[in-house]
Design a protein around this motif. Sequence first.
Motif, PDB file in Angstrom:
ATOM      1  N   ARG B   3     -11.487  11.690  11.974  1.00  0.00           N
ATOM      2  CA  ARG B   3     -11.395  12.275  13.302  1.00  0.00           C
ATOM      3  C   ARG B   3      -9.962  12.231  13.822  1.00  0.00           C
ATOM      4  O   ARG B   3      -9.464  13.175  14.410  1.00  0.00           O
ATOM      5  N   ARG B   6      -7.607  14.848  12.248  1.00  0.00           N
ATOM      6  CA  ARG B   6      -7.804  16.249  12.634  1.00  0.00           C
ATOM      7  C   ARG B   6      -7.158  16.586  13.965  1.00  0.00           C
ATOM      8  O   ARG B   6      -6.864  17.723  14.264  1.00  0.00           O
ATOM      9  N   TRP B   7      -6.956  15.585  14.786  1.00  0.00           N
ATOM     10  CA  TRP B   7      -6.441  15.849  16.120  1.00  0.00           C
ATOM     11  C   TRP B   7      -5.054  16.481  16.165  1.00  0.00           C
ATOM     12  O   TRP B   7      -4.785  17.282  17.060  1.00  0.00           O
ATOM     13  N   TYR B  10      -4.998  20.028  16.984  1.00  0.00           N
ATOM     14  CA  TYR B  10      -5.324  20.288  18.395  1.00  0.00           C
ATOM     15  C   TYR B  10      -4.110  19.989  19.285  1.00  0.00           C
ATOM     16  O   TYR B  10      -3.774  20.771  20.179  1.00  0.00           O
ATOM     17  N   LYS B  13      -1.434  22.691  18.864  1.00  0.00           N
ATOM     18  CA  LYS B  13      -1.903  23.948  19.470  1.00  0.00           C
ATOM     19  C   LYS B  13      -1.797  23.858  20.988  1.00  0.00           C
ATOM     20  O   LYS B  13      -1.285  24.760  21.655  1.00  0.00           O
ATOM     21  N   THR B  14      -2.267  22.731  21.540  1.00  0.00           N
ATOM     22  CA  THR B  14      -2.297  22.577  22.997  1.00  0.00           C
ATOM     23  C   THR B  14      -0.880  22.473  23.559  1.00  0.00           C
ATOM     24  O   THR B  14      -0.587  23.022  24.622  1.00  0.00           O
ATOM     25  N   ALA B 215     -12.764  12.365  26.470  1.00  0.00           N
ATOM     26  CA  ALA B 215     -11.476  12.366  25.760  1.00  0.00           C
ATOM     27  C   ALA B 215     -10.763  11.036  25.998  1.00  0.00           C
ATOM     28  O   ALA B 215     -10.788  10.508  27.111  1.00  0.00           O
ATOM     29  N   THR B 216     -10.153  10.517  24.950  1.00  0.00           N
ATOM     30  CA  THR B 216      -9.400   9.265  25.106  1.00  0.00           C
ATOM     31  C   THR B 216      -8.064   9.581  25.790  1.00  0.00           C
ATOM     32  O   THR B 216      -7.655  10.743  25.858  1.00  0.00           O
ATOM     33  N   PHE B 219      -5.751  11.389  23.540  1.00  0.00           N
ATOM     34  CA  PHE B 219      -6.134  12.791  23.385  1.00  0.00           C
ATOM     35  C   PHE B 219      -5.624  13.612  24.568  1.00  0.00           C
ATOM     36  O   PHE B 219      -5.155  14.729  24.410  1.00  0.00           O
TER      37      PHE B 219
END
Lengths: 216, 298
Positions: B3, B6-7, B10, B13-14, B215-216, B219
């Motif tokens: 997990r 994979r972040w 994200y 992208k963000t 969301a942590t 994150f």
Amino acid sequence: MIRMFNVTKRYGGHIALQGVTLEVETGEMVFVAGPSGAGKSTVIRLITAEEREFEGQILVGRQNLRRMPARLIPALRRSIGVVFQDFKLLPSRTVFQNVALRLEIDGVPSAVVGKKVRHVLKRVGLSGRENAFPLELSGGEQQRVAIARAIAGDPALVLADEPTGNLDLDLTMDILELLEEVNASGATVMMATHSRDILESRDHRVIRLEQGRVVS
Amino acid sequence: MSRFARWPVYYLKTALEGLRRNLALNLVAVLTIGLALMILGAFAFLHVNLERVVVSSTQALSFSIYLKDGLAPRDIEETRRKVSEIPGARSVTLVTKEQALADLRNRLGNQSGLLDGLDENPLPASLELILAPDLDRRRLPELTARLSALPGVDDVSFAWDWADKLKALVRFVNVGGLVMGGLLFLAIVFIIAGTIRLTVVARRDELYILRLMGATESFVRTPFILEGVFQGLLGGLLALSGLASGHLMLATQIQLPLGLSLIRLVFLPLSWSLGLVLVGGLLGFLGSFLSLSRRVGL
């Protein structure tokens, strides 16, 4: 699934909940009813640990919220799906992205995210609207997106805070049916409402709140 | 893939999406950071080039000993012998009046016509004395006096004089660079902190929803941190290209009077250039980290 023992919540001098004791069994669907200001939203905010200062005890699953350290709150929230009256969708993201976000937080692989989002959008009747932005949708459709987002991570518990408050009666019944389907698929559902129409149309258990107390 | 592994996709992208969404604000921040880093880079550029001049001028200790006009070849030879007996002398080379004039013609290049009208050669003959590099510098004043006192010697010039002055200038540039650098570092950190803070506040509803979905903190915050790092890196690249253009202009367009060649300017070494960009990234990290120290949203 949810147990509250003698819970009191104060905001400064105002008492929002006073000595509330309630229980929701796993797999059950219950309504939390009461007029505005009765404390329905406070119950939901306590369960999602948005509010952490309270008296009494709250158990969600096996977690005692009173003893739970802050670092475990995200994991608690990932096990709960929440639906709001005002949808709380991200206007700059598409329907697909709004729902996918829930799965991205869980770290679901992107290949699985696409499949899962399309599946859950089909489940709420929004197939083909993946690329629309929330403001291009009707209120009922926006709430369906919010429900899709809430159930995308297969949560054991779904909390809905006046999810039909902004919708007409037909759409209200649609959303209610959707939540019942979610419940039928195994999730515990707690829905706050002040709508007499909803309460009279179904025979789910009702927890009534008035002025921060459970009255029935 | 876990997990956590994979972040990053994200996050990237963000962060890029965030830069695109507040394009004007981010552009202004990148430009400002670029300018500040360019000033820092200019100090580094000065330092590198001055240091180079100092090193090249002090590598070989040398005296130019100008001879009086009209000396007989025998006298010149005698002076040369005496000079070569000076302690620490490595080599002594005679530069005749004619050679001196030819050298000057050479250095003037296409402006050497200026010398055509001269009735007689005004340049003196000289002896170029190279000293041993390990010679004790404290003996130089004594050597200068000794050389000046030799018969047939008109004047003595020693490269060390201006090398000392250059060293003082290098020290000034270093101190100035450090002081200015410290102030600019702070300024950059606050610029980045300010722009990221504006972005964070503008997106507080989004942060609230993210946190409510479980969301942590990492994150939620990492995309903003990356946004700041990107701003810093882009500012660093901008500064580097600005400096490179400046170097190109200086190297090709500046000419000293009489065509005397300017010391060849060198650009920042690769490690310094990369360092400048990385410093931008680091300041971006610090700025965005600082802006996220106060929590916004849930």
